[in-house]
Scaffold this motif. Structure first.
Motif, PDB file in Angstrom:
ATOM      1  N   ARG A   1     -10.648   6.019  -8.775  1.00 15.81           N
ATOM      2  CA  ARG A   1     -10.513   6.647 -10.097  1.00 15.81           C
ATOM      3  C   ARG A   1      -9.420   5.975 -10.927  1.00 15.81           C
ATOM      4  O   ARG A   1      -9.537   5.863 -12.154  1.00 15.81           O
ATOM      5  CB  ARG A   1     -10.195   8.135  -9.950  1.00 15.81           C
ATOM      6  N   GLU A   2      -8.380   5.545 -10.226  1.00 16.63           N
ATOM      7  CA  GLU A   2      -7.266   4.884 -10.911  1.00 16.63           C
ATOM      8  C   GLU A   2      -7.559   3.408 -11.176  1.00 16.63           C
ATOM      9  O   GLU A   2      -6.708   2.694 -11.718  1.00 16.63           O
ATOM     10  CB  GLU A   2      -5.988   5.003 -10.062  1.00 16.63           C
ATOM     11  N   GLU A   3      -8.753   2.967 -10.771  1.00  9.49           N
ATOM     12  CA  GLU A   3      -9.208   1.590 -10.960  1.00  9.49           C
ATOM     13  C   GLU A   3      -8.282   0.568 -10.298  1.00  9.49           C
ATOM     14  O   GLU A   3      -8.086  -0.545 -10.787  1.00  9.49           O
ATOM     15  CB  GLU A   3      -9.360   1.272 -12.452  1.00  9.49           C
ATOM     16  N   GLN A   4      -7.733   0.971  -9.143  1.00  9.19           N
ATOM     17  CA  GLN A   4      -6.887   0.050  -8.391  1.00  9.19           C
ATOM     18  C   GLN A   4      -7.689  -0.693  -7.322  1.00  9.19           C
ATOM     19  O   GLN A   4      -7.225  -1.703  -6.781  1.00  9.19           O
ATOM     20  CB  GLN A   4      -5.724   0.809  -7.738  1.00  9.19           C
ATOM     21  N   ILE A   5      -8.893  -0.167  -7.020  1.00 12.61           N
ATOM     22  CA  ILE A   5      -9.814  -0.851  -6.122  1.00 12.61           C
ATOM     23  C   ILE A   5     -11.211  -0.764  -6.722  1.00 12.61           C
ATOM     24  O   ILE A   5     -11.492   0.129  -7.530  1.00 12.61           O
ATOM     25  CB  ILE A   5      -9.818  -0.240  -4.700  1.00 12.61           C
ATOM     26  N   ASP A   6     -12.078  -1.692  -6.331  1.00 13.49           N
ATOM     27  CA  ASP A   6     -13.440  -1.722  -6.881  1.00 13.49           C
ATOM     28  C   ASP A   6     -14.395  -0.824  -6.104  1.00 13.49           C
ATOM     29  O   ASP A   6     -15.316  -0.234  -6.675  1.00 13.49           O
ATOM     30  CB  ASP A   6     -13.978  -3.164  -6.873  1.00 13.49           C
ATOM     31  N   LYS A   7     -14.197  -0.729  -4.791  1.00 11.76           N
ATOM     32  CA  LYS A   7     -15.086   0.073  -3.950  1.00 11.76           C
ATOM     33  C   LYS A   7     -14.276   1.022  -3.084  1.00 11.76           C
ATOM     34  O   LYS A   7     -13.133   0.726  -2.699  1.00 11.76           O
ATOM     35  CB  LYS A   7     -15.934  -0.834  -3.050  1.00 11.76           C
ATOM     36  N   ASP A   8     -14.887   2.147  -2.761  1.00 12.60           N
ATOM     37  CA  ASP A   8     -14.271   3.103  -1.840  1.00 12.60           C
ATOM     38  C   ASP A   8     -14.575   2.637  -0.415  1.00 12.60           C
ATOM     39  O   ASP A   8     -15.732   2.703   0.027  1.00 12.60           O
ATOM     40  CB  ASP A   8     -14.833   4.508  -2.081  1.00 12.60           C
TER      41      ASP A   8
ATOM     42  N   LYS B   1      -8.515  12.558   9.910  1.00 10.73           N
ATOM     43  CA  LYS B   1      -7.845  11.353   9.418  1.00 10.73           C
ATOM     44  C   LYS B   1      -8.771  10.556   8.508  1.00 10.73           C
ATOM     45  O   LYS B   1      -8.325   9.992   7.488  1.00 10.73           O
ATOM     46  CB  LYS B   1      -7.349  10.511  10.591  1.00 10.73           C
ATOM     47  N   LEU B   2     -10.055  10.505   8.840  1.00 16.10           N
ATOM     48  CA  LEU B   2     -11.016   9.822   7.982  1.00 16.10           C
ATOM     49  C   LEU B   2     -11.120  10.530   6.633  1.00 16.10           C
ATOM     50  O   LEU B   2     -11.237   9.880   5.585  1.00 16.10           O
ATOM     51  CB  LEU B   2     -12.381   9.760   8.655  1.00 16.10           C
ATOM     52  N   ALA B   3     -11.071  11.854   6.629  1.00 16.61           N
ATOM     53  CA  ALA B   3     -11.130  12.621   5.379  1.00 16.61           C
ATOM     54  C   ALA B   3      -9.938  12.286   4.486  1.00 16.61           C
ATOM     55  O   ALA B   3     -10.074  12.173   3.259  1.00 16.61           O
ATOM     56  CB  ALA B   3     -11.156  14.118   5.684  1.00 16.61           C
ATOM     57  N   ALA B   4      -8.765  12.108   5.092  1.00 19.85           N
ATOM     58  CA  ALA B   4      -7.571  11.735   4.319  1.00 19.85           C
ATOM     59  C   ALA B   4      -7.735  10.350   3.711  1.00 19.85           C
ATOM     60  O   ALA B   4      -7.388  10.116   2.541  1.00 19.85           O
ATOM     61  CB  ALA B   4      -6.339  11.781   5.225  1.00 19.85           C
ATOM     62  N   ILE B   5      -8.293   9.416   4.500  1.00 19.37           N
ATOM     63  CA  ILE B   5      -8.514   8.057   4.011  1.00 19.37           C
ATOM     64  C   ILE B   5      -9.532   8.078   2.869  1.00 19.37           C
ATOM     65  O   ILE B   5      -9.376   7.359   1.870  1.00 19.37           O
ATOM     66  CB  ILE B   5      -8.984   7.145   5.158  1.00 19.37           C
ATOM     67  N   ARG B   6     -10.567   8.885   3.004  1.00 19.85           N
ATOM     68  CA  ARG B   6     -11.580   8.990   1.944  1.00 19.85           C
ATOM     69  C   ARG B   6     -10.971   9.497   0.644  1.00 19.85           C
ATOM     70  O   ARG B   6     -11.256   8.970  -0.437  1.00 19.85           O
ATOM     71  CB  ARG B   6     -12.694   9.927   2.388  1.00 19.85           C
ATOM     72  N   MET B   7     -10.147  10.523   0.737  1.00 24.67           N
ATOM     73  CA  MET B   7      -9.549  11.061  -0.480  1.00 24.67           C
ATOM     74  C   MET B   7      -8.619  10.040  -1.125  1.00 24.67           C
ATOM     75  O   MET B   7      -8.566   9.925  -2.353  1.00 24.67           O
ATOM     76  CB  MET B   7      -8.790  12.352  -0.172  1.00 24.67           C
ATOM     77  N   PHE B   8      -7.905   9.290  -0.300  1.00 22.48           N
ATOM     78  CA  PHE B   8      -7.032   8.233  -0.806  1.00 22.48           C
ATOM     79  C   PHE B   8      -7.863   7.177  -1.529  1.00 22.48           C
ATOM     80  O   PHE B   8      -7.523   6.716  -2.624  1.00 22.48           O
ATOM     81  CB  PHE B   8      -6.268   7.612   0.366  1.00 22.48           C
ATOM     82  N   GLY B   9      -9.012   6.795  -0.909  1.00 18.25           N
ATOM     83  CA  GLY B   9      -9.893   5.805  -1.519  1.00 18.25           C
ATOM     84  C   GLY B   9     -10.484   6.293  -2.831  1.00 18.25           C
ATOM     85  O   GLY B   9     -10.579   5.535  -3.807  1.00 18.25           O
ATOM     86  N   GLN B  10     -10.870   7.553  -2.885  1.00 17.71           N
ATOM     87  CA  GLN B  10     -11.423   8.133  -4.115  1.00 17.71           C
ATOM     88  C   GLN B  10     -10.386   8.124  -5.228  1.00 17.71           C
ATOM     89  O   GLN B  10     -10.700   7.837  -6.394  1.00 17.71           O
ATOM     90  CB  GLN B  10     -11.912   9.552  -3.849  1.00 17.71           C
ATOM     91  N   TYR B  11      -9.147   8.432  -4.858  1.00 20.74           N
ATOM     92  CA  TYR B  11      -8.061   8.418  -5.847  1.00 20.74           C
ATOM     93  C   TYR B  11      -7.849   7.004  -6.393  1.00 20.74           C
ATOM     94  O   TYR B  11      -7.757   6.797  -7.615  1.00 20.74           O
ATOM     95  CB  TYR B  11      -6.780   8.940  -5.196  1.00 20.74           C
TER      96      TYR B  11
ATOM     97  N   MET C   1       0.818  -1.202   0.000  1.00 21.81           N
ATOM     98  CA  MET C   1       0.000   0.000   0.000  1.00 21.81           C
ATOM     99  C   MET C   1       0.865   1.272   0.000  1.00 21.81           C
ATOM    100  O   MET C   1       0.414   2.344  -0.396  1.00 21.81           O
ATOM    101  CB  MET C   1      -0.913   0.002   1.228  1.00 21.81           C
ATOM    102  N   LEU C   2       2.109   1.141   0.454  1.00 22.07           N
ATOM    103  CA  LEU C   2       2.989   2.308   0.517  1.00 22.07           C
ATOM    104  C   LEU C   2       3.286   2.886  -0.865  1.00 22.07           C
ATOM    105  O   LEU C   2       3.401   4.101  -1.035  1.00 22.07           O
ATOM    106  CB  LEU C   2       4.296   1.954   1.225  1.00 22.07           C
ATOM    107  N   SER C   3       3.406   1.999  -1.865  1.00 18.51           N
ATOM    108  CA  SER C   3       3.690   2.486  -3.217  1.00 18.51           C
ATOM    109  C   SER C   3       2.505   3.290  -3.758  1.00 18.51           C
ATOM    110  O   SER C   3       2.688   4.319  -4.424  1.00 18.51           O
ATOM    111  CB  SER C   3       4.012   1.310  -4.156  1.00 18.51           C
ATOM    112  N   GLN C   4       1.284   2.827  -3.474  1.00 13.51           N
ATOM    113  CA  GLN C   4       0.091   3.579  -3.880  1.00 13.51           C
ATOM    114  C   GLN C   4      -0.001   4.918  -3.143  1.00 13.51           C
ATOM    115  O   GLN C   4      -0.412   5.924  -3.723  1.00 13.51           O
ATOM    116  CB  GLN C   4      -1.170   2.760  -3.614  1.00 13.51           C
TER     117      GLN C   4
END
Length: 306
Positions: free
Chosen positions: A91-98, A78-88, A1-4
């Motif tokens: 969008r990059e299609e690296q995960i299926d769900k946020d 901290k949750l807001a940071a996690i949300r933005m990471f998930g949204q990114y 996850m660090l590379s992402q």
């Protein structure tokens, strides 16, 4: 996850036009999440897989923050940071769900006047290194603000004679010329004593009293009263100087803690007064007693901290 995470931070720098401090805050918050997961998985941080970034992991992280006593404000950030990471990543299609999309933001407590939490105040008070007499002065200023809840104008108006260090009392003249005595703690007393005892302070005072004037014979410089907090010229610090001083330490503290300084731009000397009152009320002090310490004429003015 660090590379992402590394790619995400680079995206923020190049595409979101965020400040260095904001990106640093995102990095700090997300690194905390990854380290939390690494500990749970008994792996090193660089071995936490992206597949571990799911709703349960985020919820467990938030529970951990709550159990550590972090404020709702810090949890929400901290949750807001996690949300933005998930949204990114979505969008990059690296995960299926946020993973954080359906997680509720921690309920923020009733909005109080601008102030710092107890642990944040403790960290701020430790910022001056006290090697120089000016840093000793700065620490004394921060300690007195937090220990007594003085107004900015009251603090800069203090003369040395207004303090009784043995009794830990300070006599101040507040709004409307009303005088009151305010107690302060042993930490403030020690900080003030260390500042007064610093040999460089006395040198500044002696130097300014014998300053040359326009090449003429040396004559004493007129200094009103015996100001407690002085500048390098030996003159009383102005309200503007103390305001800048406090904000400078707040900014340095925020950077050191990996926070975005912009989130704390509202923390001023008056916010330290608010912190004093808020923390006393949280410890169970009577509102009427806090009113007297703050020098409020009306109890209604003190009610904002309730």
């Amino acid at each position: 996850m660090l590379s992402q995470l590394k790619a995400f931070l680079e995206y923020l720098r190049l595409n979101r036009n965020l400040s260095v401090h904001t990106v640093r805050a995102y990095k700090s918050d997300l690194n905390q999440f990854i380290c939390f997961r690494a500990k749970a998985l008994r792996r090193s941080a660089d071995q936490v897989p992206l597949t571990d970034f799911d709703r349960d992991a985020v919820r467990e992280f938030l529970v951990g923050l709550y159990e550590r006593g972090l404020s709702a404000r810090s949890q929400a950030r901290k949750l807001a940071a996690i949300r933005m990471f998930g949204q990114y990543l979505r969008r990059e299609e690296q995960i299926d769900k946020d993973p954080a999309k359906s997680i509720r933001t921690p309920k923020l407590e009733k909005k109080l006047p601008a102030h710092l939490e107890v642990n944040e105040m403790a960290q701020l008070l430790s910022m001056p290194d006290t090697k120089s007499w000016r840093n000793c002065r700065d620490k004394a200023i921060l300690e007195v603000f937090y220990a007594s809840g003085l107004r900015l104008s009251e603090l800069v108006g203090l003369d040395v004679e207004h303090l009784n260090l043995s009794e830990r009392l300070v006599r101040v003249k507040g709004k409307g010329g009303r005088e009151r005595e305010v107690p302060f703690n042993q930490f403030a007393a020690k900080a003030v004593q260390d500042y007064l005892d610093h040999p460089e302070r006395e040198k500044v005072i002696k130097k300014v009293r014998l300053a040359p004037a326009s090449g003429r014979a040396v004559r004493p410089v007129r200094v009103r009263g015996n100001p407690l907090f002085i500048n390098y010229r030996g003159h009383r610090l102005s309200t503007r100087s103390v305001d800048r001083l406090v904000r400078r330490y707040v900014k340095a503290w925020a950077v050191k803690m990996g926070e975005d300084p912009k989130e704390f731009e509202h923390i001023s000397p008056h916010a330290l007064r608010h912190s004093f009152a808020t923390h006393l009320l949280a410890r169970g002090m009577n509102l009427r007693a806090i009113q007297e310490l703050l020098g409020h004429e009306l109890l209604d003015t003190t009610q904002i901290f309730k």
